[in-house]
Design an enzyme around this catalytic site. Structure first.
Site, PDB file in Angstrom:
ATOM      1  NE  ARG A 160      -3.648   0.096   2.375  1.00 21.05           N
ATOM      2  CZ  ARG A 160      -4.854   0.005   1.827  1.00 21.05           C
ATOM      3  NH1 ARG A 160      -5.279  -1.138   1.387  1.00 21.05           N
ATOM      4  NH2 ARG A 160      -5.624   1.062   1.731  1.00 21.05           N
ATOM      5  CG  ASN A 173      -4.859   5.637   3.781  1.00 24.81           C
ATOM      6  OD1 ASN A 173      -4.407   6.349   2.878  1.00 24.81           O
ATOM      7  ND2 ASN A 173      -5.618   4.586   3.548  1.00 24.81           N
ATOM      8  N   GLY A 174      -4.778   9.245   3.974  1.00 20.54           N
ATOM      9  CA  GLY A 174      -5.730  10.181   3.380  1.00 20.54           C
ATOM     10  C   GLY A 174      -5.132  11.573   3.308  1.00 20.54           C
ATOM     11  CE  LYS A 227      -2.752  -4.920  -6.115  1.00 22.40           C
ATOM     12  NZ  LYS A 227      -2.505  -5.143  -7.540  1.00 22.40           N
ATOM     13  CG  HIS A 278      -2.703   8.888 -38.215  1.00 23.91           C
ATOM     14  ND1 HIS A 278      -3.018   9.533 -39.380  1.00 23.91           N
ATOM     15  CD2 HIS A 278      -3.298   7.666 -38.286  1.00 23.91           C
ATOM     16  CE1 HIS A 278      -3.805   8.761 -40.118  1.00 23.91           C
ATOM     17  NE2 HIS A 278      -3.978   7.617 -39.475  1.00 23.91           N
ATOM     18  CD  GLU A 315       2.037  -1.191 -13.411  1.00 25.05           C
ATOM     19  OE1 GLU A 315       1.599  -0.401 -12.583  1.00 25.05           O
ATOM     20  OE2 GLU A 315       1.362  -2.107 -13.889  1.00 25.05           O
ATOM     21  CE  LYS A 355       0.610  -4.458 -15.110  1.00 29.37           C
ATOM     22  NZ  LYS A 355      -0.819  -4.245 -15.077  1.00 29.37           N
TER      23      LYS A 355
END
Ligand code: F6R
Length: 609
Positions: free
Chosen positions: A27, A100-101, A604, A505, A489, A486
């Site tokens: 996290r 958290n926030g 995550k 293009h 990152e 994928k």
């Protein structure tokens, strides 16, 4: 996005908190810290970097105490330094807060408190909150927290302890996930269930605006006023083994390899062979209600947004219903046209992504019927939508989403089948689609058996690359986007996904002999078109790696390298073509020595806007 954990009970808290932080590290991993209350007061230890840095800091000096809180941070306000690490304390140093926030009015509160003589050690909004709680504290932590929270705007999941109340832990939620673990004479709070699974599977999900007070006798849920709230205790299906690596070097590889099973679990119980349709009672929509839907909007972020794009192809092709796919972060701010005839589908692995949640709420506010395709049972999105399908993919710990993606596409296939059969799809076509879905788990297993081929391709074409292009057409255009995401990152190679024909293009200007170009080119309705696009890249010296069906000698002759995938229905090819791309990016990242499960700057579960 920041993990928080708190404990009160008979055990020593510090080791348990550390273990919990390790499980929640996906996290956020910018810094970590714990606070424990004991006879000496409050003992706080923190460190910049991953949880291992905190472990090093604690070596030989683990604090004792049976009440504590711990935090692993994904930085929002302030750099990832030790002073900015949580827990933060109030002016007296006797109250510790993890959060958290984002507290949106923290600057104004900070200024007011500074005028009253408060001094701050960090740049964080959380420290401001700690000081505000301290300002209200006069011997009752619960009331001080409630009073402080009545003054703050923004989002929080938080846990607070005080040296003066060694038997109390107060936690609260607004906008960031939080649950209570109910053990035998011990209680936990956490951002998700992973730190508790070892001790209990009984949890209480807090809702926005709720506070919980844990003591040595139990827990009590209330709102910010004084009203007591009675909450159900839920049982979690996941167990500890499911959130461990089980011998795999990385969670990402484990989760890629789990896909035959996770896909099977997503489909299980939903396919009605005889009727050629899907049983999706969880949508809570009758046949009549489904027939009345005039338009579908699918909203999501990141990888889940890519699966949504695949859903658009499926639904429009099979059910002939107009579909729009919206980034959740854009949807909510652009006055979207949705009403009671619009079905809004939110897709989220975590079920906690702030933007997706906000988009769902906005859609509901405008009268739309909302449906969630969510992996984490009991998550906020799952609880707020009118109906939905759980993915049952099992816990996804690797920061790069893999098995959730294929399960999301499978869940979209179920929704598509159900709606299409109510509109224009024949029973025979329905049965053929089901047959295609049923074969997928074994076909994925066949791809996984050949993963060493992808390891070689990764080394040969992408080991030293600095850029890469992923091209696909039709339903495999979103797979190109996902393949590129994928790669970038986890290996930090710049990669772009494009519709193959659109390349002319603009992006074609980038192609030279140093540019690997990955084509997703199964033998589908647009195969001959993609062959021309491959020719265009070859003519400019690009290195072509192509995903093809067995026996496709035409592309085999053209491409520098190929990887074959089994044949399936055109609309189901993304479930197969995405697997080699996941493995390709995995092997590139490993070869480059990148931290596959914890790529830099990412988290995550993105619980802030
Ligand atoms: C990429 C990735 C992210 C998530 C996105 C949405 O590998 O994992 O792009 O897909 O943050 O997350 P969920 O699905 O939890 O809403």
């Amino acid at each position: 996005m920041c993990g928080i954990v708190g404990y009160i009970g008979p055990r020593q808290a510090a080791g348990l908190l550390l273990e919990g932080l390790r499980r929640m590290e996906y996290r956020g991993y910018d810094s970590a810290g714990i606070a424990v209350v004991n006879g000496h007061g409050l003992e706080i230890t923190k460190a910049a970097g991953k949880v291992t840095m905190l472990e090093l800091e604690l070596e030989g000096k683990m604090p004792t105490g049976t009440l504590g809180i711990g935090h692993t941070r994904w930085a929002t306000h302030g750099a990832p330094t030790t002073p900015n690490a949580h827990p933060h304390t109030d002016q007296s140093g006797r109250i510790a807060v993890i959060h958290n926030g984002i507290i949106e009015n923290s600057s104004a509160i900070r200024k007011t408190l500074e005028r009253r003589g408060h001094t701050f050690k960090s740049e964080t909004d959380t420290e401001v909150l700690a000081h505000l709680v301290g300002e209200y504290y006069s011997g009752d932590l619960e009331e001080a927290v409630a009073a402080a929270l009545r003054e703050v705007d923004g989002a929080y999941g938080l846990a607070i302890i005080s040296a003066d109340e060694p038997g109390v832990l107060v936690a609260a939620r607004k906008g960031s996930p939080l649950l209570v673990g109910v053990g035998e004479n011990e209680w936990f709070v956490a951002s998700d269930a992973s730190p508790l699974l070892q001790y209990t599977r009984s949890v209480v999900y807090l809702d926005d605006g709720e506070m919980v007070v844990l003591s040595r006798d139990g827990y009590r849920v209330r709102n910010l006023e004084t009203t007591r709230i009675s909450k159900p205790v839920n049982q979690i299906e996941w167990d500890l083994a499911m959130v461990e690596r089980n011998g795999y070097p990385h969670f990402m590889l484990k989760e890629i390899c789990e896909q035959p099973e996770s896909l099977h679990n997503t489909l299980r119980g939903h396919l009605l062979e005889e009727e050629g349709t899907a049983r999706v009672t969880g949508l809570n929509l009758s046949d009549d209600q489904l027939k009345q839907v005039e338009r579908i909007v699918i909203t999501a972020c990141g990888t889940s947004w890519h699966s949504a794009l695949i859903g658009e192809y499926m639904l429009e092709e099979m059910a002939r219903i107009p579909v729009e796919v919206e980034y959740a972060s854009e949807f909510r701010y652009r006055n979207p046209v949705v009403d009671h005839r619009t079905l809004v589908i939110g897709i989220s692995q975590s079920g906690e992504t702030a933007d997706t949640l906000a988009a769902i709420r906005e859609a509901k506010r405008r009268g739309a019927r909302t449906v969630g395709l969510v992996n984490v049972v009991g998550s906020t999105i799952a609880r707020e939508v009118d109906g939905g399908i759980y993915l049952h993919a099992g816990p996804e710990v690797g920061v790069a989403s893999t098995k959730a993606f294929t399960s999301q596409v499978a869940a979209l296939a179920l929704v598509t089948l159900r709606i299409a059969r109510l509109r224009n799809l024949s029973i025979l076509q329905g049965r053929e689609f089901i047959q295609g879905l049923r074969l997928l788990p074994a076909q994925i297993a066949r791809i996984l058996e050949r993963s060493s081929e992808l390891e070689h391709l990764a080394e040969r074409f992408l080991g030293t690359a600095t850029n890469a292009l992923y091209l696909g057409r039709g339903v495999n255009f979103p797979v190109a986007l996902e393949g590129a995401l994928k790669l970038k990152e986890i290996s930090y190679i710049h990669a772009e996904g494009y519709p193959a024909a659109e390349m002319k293009h603009g992006p074609i200007a980038l192609i030279d002999e140093n540019m690997p170009v990955v084509f997703i080119a199964p033998k589908d309705a647009v195969h001959s078109k993609i062959v021309s696009n491959i020719e265009e890249v070859k003519a400019r010296g690009g290195k072509v790696i192509a995903l093809i069906n067995e026996g496709d000698t035409e592309i085999e002759r053209l491409a520098d390298a190929t990887f074959t995938i089994p044949v399936t229905l055109d609309l189901l090819t993304p479930i197969l073509t995405s697997i080699p791309l996941q493995l390709l990016s995995y092997y590139v990242a490993v070869a480059r020595g990148c931290n596959v499960d914890q790529p830099r700057n990412l988290a995550k579960s993105v619980t802030v806007e």
